[in-house]
Design a protein around this motif. Structure first.
Motif, PDB file in Angstrom:
ATOM      1  N   LYS A 249       0.770  -1.221  36.940  1.00 46.02           N
ATOM      2  CA  LYS A 249      -0.175  -1.669  37.971  1.00 46.02           C
ATOM      3  C   LYS A 249      -1.109  -2.703  37.362  1.00 46.02           C
ATOM      4  CE  LYS A 249      -3.963  -0.021  40.932  1.00 46.02           C
ATOM      5  NZ  LYS A 249      -3.609  -0.808  42.123  1.00 46.02           N
ATOM      6  N   GLY A 250      -1.114  -3.897  37.927  1.00 47.09           N
ATOM      7  CA  GLY A 250      -1.993  -4.943  37.439  1.00 47.09           C
ATOM      8  C   GLY A 250      -1.730  -5.336  36.008  1.00 47.09           C
ATOM      9  N   GLY A 251      -0.473  -5.254  35.583  1.00 52.97           N
ATOM     10  CA  GLY A 251      -0.116  -5.627  34.227  1.00 52.97           C
ATOM     11  C   GLY A 251      -0.343  -4.538  33.193  1.00 52.97           C
ATOM     12  N   LYS A 252      -0.802  -3.382  33.635  1.00 51.19           N
ATOM     13  CA  LYS A 252      -1.039  -2.269  32.718  1.00 51.19           C
ATOM     14  C   LYS A 252      -0.141  -1.091  33.077  1.00 51.19           C
ATOM     15  CE  LYS A 252      -5.923  -3.402  31.946  1.00 51.19           C
ATOM     16  NZ  LYS A 252      -7.331  -2.895  32.042  1.00 51.19           N
ATOM     17  N   GLU A 253       0.306  -0.373  32.056  1.00 48.35           N
ATOM     18  CA  GLU A 253       1.129   0.818  32.289  1.00 48.35           C
ATOM     19  C   GLU A 253       0.248   2.050  32.326  1.00 48.35           C
ATOM     20  OE1 GLU A 253       4.434   3.292  29.870  1.00 48.35           O
ATOM     21  OE2 GLU A 253       5.046   1.253  30.426  1.00 48.35           O
ATOM     22  N   GLU A 254       0.470   2.881  33.350  1.00 45.28           N
ATOM     23  CA  GLU A 254      -0.274   4.124  33.490  1.00 45.28           C
ATOM     24  C   GLU A 254       0.711   5.279  33.604  1.00 45.28           C
ATOM     25  OE1 GLU A 254      -3.675   4.226  36.106  1.00 45.28           O
ATOM     26  OE2 GLU A 254      -3.621   2.045  36.344  1.00 45.28           O
ATOM     27  N   THR A 255       0.251   6.468  33.261  1.00 45.66           N
ATOM     28  CA  THR A 255       1.107   7.651  33.301  1.00 45.66           C
ATOM     29  C   THR A 255       0.380   8.784  33.998  1.00 45.66           C
ATOM     30  OG1 THR A 255       2.201   7.021  31.239  1.00 45.66           O
ATOM     31  CG2 THR A 255       2.434   9.306  31.944  1.00 45.66           C
ATOM     32  N   LEU A 256       1.098   9.488  34.864  1.00 47.73           N
ATOM     33  CA  LEU A 256       0.542  10.635  35.577  1.00 47.73           C
ATOM     34  C   LEU A 256       1.333  11.890  35.220  1.00 47.73           C
ATOM     35  CD1 LEU A 256       0.116   9.095  39.156  1.00 47.73           C
ATOM     36  CD2 LEU A 256      -1.722   9.629  37.551  1.00 47.73           C
ATOM     37  N   PRO A 257       0.682  12.980  34.831  1.00 50.49           N
ATOM     38  CA  PRO A 257       1.382  14.239  34.609  1.00 50.49           C
ATOM     39  C   PRO A 257       1.697  14.905  35.947  1.00 50.49           C
ATOM     40  CG  PRO A 257      -0.962  14.540  34.247  1.00 50.49           C
ATOM     41  CD  PRO A 257      -0.772  13.086  34.535  1.00 50.49           C
ATOM     42  N   ALA A 258       2.756  15.693  35.983  1.00 49.72           N
ATOM     43  CA  ALA A 258       3.146  16.346  37.239  1.00 49.72           C
ATOM     44  C   ALA A 258       3.934  17.619  36.972  1.00 49.72           C
ATOM     45  CB  ALA A 258       3.980  15.393  38.092  1.00 49.72           C
ATOM     46  N   ASP A 259       3.788  18.577  37.879  1.00 50.37           N
ATOM     47  CA  ASP A 259       4.670  19.745  37.901  1.00 50.37           C
ATOM     48  C   ASP A 259       5.892  19.457  38.765  1.00 50.37           C
ATOM     49  OD1 ASP A 259       2.824  21.457  36.446  1.00 50.37           O
ATOM     50  OD2 ASP A 259       1.610  21.418  38.257  1.00 50.37           O
ATOM     51  N   ALA A 260       5.686  18.571  39.762  1.00 52.09           N
ATOM     52  CA  ALA A 260       6.772  18.190  40.667  1.00 52.09           C
ATOM     53  C   ALA A 260       6.575  16.734  41.070  1.00 52.09           C
ATOM     54  CB  ALA A 260       6.792  19.078  41.903  1.00 52.09           C
ATOM     55  N   VAL A 261       7.694  16.069  41.348  1.00 51.89           N
ATOM     56  CA  VAL A 261       7.668  14.674  41.787  1.00 51.89           C
ATOM     57  C   VAL A 261       8.485  14.565  43.068  1.00 51.89           C
ATOM     58  CG1 VAL A 261       8.318  12.301  41.231  1.00 51.89           C
ATOM     59  CG2 VAL A 261       7.444  13.804  39.434  1.00 51.89           C
TER      60      VAL A 261
END
Length: 453
Positions: A249-261
């Protein structure tokens, strides 16, 4: 076995078409490879809205002190939710089968395959060939899964699989901010889950009015739903703690933790290999005329497999009725170009006709009149918010409306009726609407448009 009509697909479009064909006196067969009712009844609209109704109840229970009710706190019971969804679906499915049998529609279980414009084979435990004068294709679609690395990992769901399991999750990441994505976000948020929505487009609900998209994003953030727009998902990975979703997003990498996707990136038509002959198609969908007939004489197509059609159950039903009338040689005046689009968030969203953006692209000058629901008595009593926007042209005729309020799915039909019958704002205001009611806001929005002339 000889039939006048063979309908392939028992979803909303298919079973409605079959029932209407039979009512016209046509000998009709319906072929369905899975459960009657199709995706909508079994894996889509009905179980999803059952969950959202429960979410709305829970939301009201948890703010009951506002209404002078004490100690009424509640929480989600997932086994109970699964049971409720299953009971509602089974009741409606039995109702569909009963209607078909009462209408004397013969039901064949198995996969329908077109052999020729006058012959359909049914593949299954009891294979059979059905000769017919007309064929209606109503096979629907399936969830689209983009080529995201990790999309087949355990704990990654489509809307179909998530509804079949209804997993509990402390953290849910939803890939896709369209109708399916935002509805699941609303439900799971009410059930106490930490929800994030990742959408590639610049806003949620891309086809809808930009004001609705902005209002929904603001409301989601207020409710604690994390919204990431203009974000491209790059991969899903398994970690020691569970799953992680990485996006740019906007040239930056982000990560989200999840139990389900949940992958909620739309659906695709299931038309591959359906016809043995060539037919006019576009993007995997059939091109049809006003009678829903394809380029192959005697073969009709309805629902999600029609090019340019809105992929909604009520649109498929209307097309099914249109096809049935055409086959029977009967008139049908349904306005197929006027399909109300509803999103069952809390509050609901509904849209019909032109949006301001569409009008500008077409060079049409429209006036906009907005009624804020905070000043509507019925809305205030229920502690609901939102707004109603009515669009009219220079001659005072209603051309569209966007609603973001409680009961929007019911209110929108007033506007649909007005547009279909070419009613002016003055015509729309001839009726007296009850007080207090949400309908009053429709009248006040129309009055506001007249005052601006």
């Amino acid at each position: 076995m000889k039939y006048d009509v063979v309908v392939i697909g028992g979803g909303p479009g298919g079973y409605v078409c079959a029932i209407h064909c039979a009512r016209y006196g046509l000998k009709t067969a319906l072929v369905e490879k899975r459960e009657l009712g199709g995706t909508c009844l079994n894996r889509g609209c009905i179980p999803t809205k059952t969950l959202l109704h429960a979410a709305g109840l829970l939301e009201n229970i948890n703010k009951s002190a506002l209404f002078g009710i004490k100690d009424a706190g509640g929480k989600a019971d997932f086994p109970g939710l699964r049971t409720r969804c299953r009971n509602v679906v089974e009741t409606l499915r039995k109702g569909v089968e009963r209607l078909l049998k009462q209408g004397k529609v013969d039901i064949y279980r198995g996969k329908g395959q077109v052999i020729s414009p006058s012959l359909v084979s049914v593949e299954g435990e009891n294979p059979v060939e059905l000769s017919t004068s007309h064929i209606v294709l109503a096979v629907g679609g399936a969830p689209s899964i983009p080529p995201i690395p990790g999309s087949s990992l355990p704990g990654v769901y489509t809307s179909d699989s998530l509804l079949s399991e209804l997993p509990e999750a402390k953290k849910l990441v939803i890939i896709g901010g369209g109708v399916i994505g935002v509805e699941f976000a609303e439900a799971y948020r009410a059930f106490g889950t930490d929800v994030s929505v990742v959408e590639m487009m610049p806003r949620l609900l891309p086809p809808f009015d930009v004001d609705i998209a902005r209002h929904l994003a603001a409301l989601f953030r207020k409710k604690g739903i994390h919204v990431f727009t203009g974000a491209a998902v790059e991969k899903i990975e398994q970690t020691e703690e569970g799953l992680s979703v990485s996006f740019e997003k906007g040239g930056k990498e982000e990560t989200l933790p999840a139990d389900a996707v949940l992958i909620a990136t739309g659906r695709h038509p299931e038309t591959k290999g359906l016809l043995p002959m060539e037919a006019a198609m576009e993007r995997g969908c059939f091109k049809v005329d006003r009678k829903m007939e394809t380029s192959v004489k005697g073969i009709y197509a309805i629902g999600d497999i029609v090019y340019g059609a809105v992929q909604l159950a009520h649109s498929a039903e209307a097309q099914g009725k249109t096809a049935a009338a055409a086959i029977a040689g009967k008139p049908c005046s349904i306005a197929l170009d006027l399909v109300p689009q509803c999103v069952y968030t809390l509050p609901e969203i509904a849209s019909i006709g032109l949006t301001e953006e569409e009008a500008k692209k077409e060079g049409i000058s429209l006036k906009s009149s907005r009624m804020v629901m905070g000043s509507n008595a019925k809305s205030l009593i229920a502690d609901e918010g939102g707004y109603i926007k009515i669009l009219s042209d220079g001659s005072g005729y209603i051309r569209g409306a966007q609603l973001f309020c409680a009961d929007a799915d019911n209110l929108i039909s007033e506007i649909s009726l007005a547009i279909a019958n070419h009613l002016s704002l003055e015509d729309f205001l001839k009726v007296i609407r009850p007080h207090p009611s949400l309908e009053e806001a429709l009248g006040e929005a129309a009055e506001g448009a007249l005052l601006r002339e």
